[in-house]
Write a protein that holds these residues in place. Structure first.
Motif, PDB file in Angstrom:
ATOM      1  N   ASP A  23       0.827  -1.038   0.037  1.00  0.00           N
ATOM      2  CA  ASP A  23      -0.217   0.076   0.028  1.00  0.00           C
ATOM      3  C   ASP A  23       0.962   1.174  -0.066  1.00  0.00           C
ATOM      4  OD1 ASP A  23      -2.442  -1.243  -0.118  1.00  0.00           O
ATOM      5  OD2 ASP A  23      -2.895  -1.125   2.030  1.00  0.00           O
ATOM      6  N   GLU A  73      -4.833   0.430  -3.145  1.00  0.00           N
ATOM      7  CA  GLU A  73      -5.768   0.433  -2.027  1.00  0.00           C
ATOM      8  C   GLU A  73      -6.249  -0.749  -1.941  1.00  0.00           C
ATOM      9  OE1 GLU A  73      -8.631   3.451   0.285  1.00  0.00           O
ATOM     10  OE2 GLU A  73      -7.883   3.854  -1.679  1.00  0.00           O
ATOM     11  N   ARG A  75      -9.258  -2.369  -0.642  1.00  0.00           N
ATOM     12  CA  ARG A  75     -10.446  -1.484  -0.146  1.00  0.00           C
ATOM     13  C   ARG A  75     -11.420  -2.355   0.750  1.00  0.00           C
ATOM     14  NH1 ARG A  75     -11.199   2.988  -4.411  1.00  0.00           N
ATOM     15  NH2 ARG A  75     -13.110   3.263  -3.260  1.00  0.00           N
ATOM     16  N   SER A  91      -9.740 -10.004  -1.303  1.00  0.00           N
ATOM     17  CA  SER A  91     -10.033  -8.707  -1.284  1.00  0.00           C
ATOM     18  C   SER A  91     -10.226  -7.846  -2.693  1.00  0.00           C
ATOM     19  CB  SER A  91      -8.385  -8.113  -0.819  1.00  0.00           C
ATOM     20  OG  SER A  91      -8.378  -8.586   0.340  1.00  0.00           O
ATOM     21  N   CYS A  93      -8.816  -4.736  -4.700  1.00  0.00           N
ATOM     22  CA  CYS A  93      -7.904  -3.726  -4.729  1.00  0.00           C
ATOM     23  C   CYS A  93      -8.043  -2.845  -5.932  1.00  0.00           C
ATOM     24  CB  CYS A  93      -6.699  -4.558  -4.644  1.00  0.00           C
ATOM     25  SG  CYS A  93      -5.092  -3.493  -5.069  1.00  0.00           S
ATOM     26  N   THR A  94      -7.846  -1.457  -5.529  1.00  0.00           N
ATOM     27  CA  THR A  94      -7.679  -0.631  -6.731  1.00  0.00           C
ATOM     28  C   THR A  94      -6.444   0.012  -6.821  1.00  0.00           C
ATOM     29  OG1 THR A  94      -8.641   1.023  -5.298  1.00  0.00           O
ATOM     30  CG2 THR A  94     -10.397  -0.175  -6.253  1.00  0.00           C
ATOM     31  N   ASP A 145     -15.431   3.977  -7.460  1.00  0.00           N
ATOM     32  CA  ASP A 145     -15.985   3.870  -6.277  1.00  0.00           C
ATOM     33  C   ASP A 145     -17.273   3.147  -6.271  1.00  0.00           C
ATOM     34  OD1 ASP A 145     -13.793   5.177  -5.205  1.00  0.00           O
ATOM     35  OD2 ASP A 145     -14.852   7.062  -5.230  1.00  0.00           O
ATOM     36  N   VAL A 148     -16.599  -0.631  -5.962  1.00  0.00           N
ATOM     37  CA  VAL A 148     -16.229  -1.109  -4.708  1.00  0.00           C
ATOM     38  C   VAL A 148     -17.498  -1.309  -3.693  1.00  0.00           C
ATOM     39  CG1 VAL A 148     -14.950  -0.491  -2.833  1.00  0.00           C
ATOM     40  CG2 VAL A 148     -13.978  -0.243  -4.906  1.00  0.00           C
ATOM     41  N   LYS A 152     -19.521  -4.965  -1.917  1.00  0.00           N
ATOM     42  CA  LYS A 152     -19.946  -5.052  -0.362  1.00  0.00           C
ATOM     43  C   LYS A 152     -20.965  -5.644  -0.449  1.00  0.00           C
ATOM     44  CE  LYS A 152     -17.066  -0.868   1.033  1.00  0.00           C
ATOM     45  NZ  LYS A 152     -17.530   0.346   1.734  1.00  0.00           N
TER      46      LYS A 152
END
Length: 168
Positions: A23, A73, A75, A91, A93-94, A145, A148, A152
């Motif tokens: 990171d 990141e 996220r 995970s 990741c961006t 965004d 992401v 979730k």
């Protein structure tokens, strides 16, 4: 004698340190987590599709990799769990492509990546890192965004693997 729980905690801490180094774009800190004879592989023919043996060869690749990415990141962490010999991380990741050389996307492209790591551990260090990833370029930060947030939805339960049961 060190307990299974202590070994697991040491392994989880090593992976946490490794991810933090990624990171923060610290090649040397990321490499500290590996054994000298480590193996790193990303066996996806539509992805990185590489196998690297030894810390020195990995150093060369990481220097190249880290210069081609910025704003990395992790996220969303769906789950991370460990045994005395493995750590598994799933995970989102961006990142933004910062330079040519690794990615097939043009510089400036934002990338959304679902990434699963399987780490084989030896004495608190990464002996083998297996990277399984699926990625997609996006048009702008709003789309990134939104992806992401969409990631979730569903079965995402942060920390659901936090209570580790050890079987002997």
């Amino acid at each position: 004698m060190i307990s299974f729980e202590d070994i697991i905690a040491i392994n989880m801490a090593a992976v946490d340190t490794h991810f933090h180094a990624e990171d923060t774009n610290s090649v040397e800190s990321a490499l500290e987590a590996f054994t000298d004879d480590c193996v790193w592989e990303a066996p996806n023919p539509h992805g990185l599709n590489k196998r690297i043996e030894g810390k020195e060869a990995l150093r060369h690749f990481y220097k190249q990799l880290f210069t081609t990415m910025k704003n990395v990141e992790f996220r969303v962490c769906y789950e991370r769990f460990a045994t005395p010999t493995r750590v598994v991380d799933d995970s989102i990741c961006t990142f933004e492509v910062a330079a040519e050389g690794v990615w097939e996307y043009r510089v400036g492209t934002l990338v959304f990546m679902r990434i699963v790591h399987v780490f084989d551990m030896h004495n608190g260090k990464i002996a083998k890192e297996k990277v399984f990833e699926m990625r997609q370029p996006v048009q702008d930060k709003a789309e990134l965004d939104a992806m992401v947030e969409q990631a979730k939805v569903g079965h995402w339960e942060p920390g659901r693997m936090s209570h580790i049961k050890v079987y002997s």
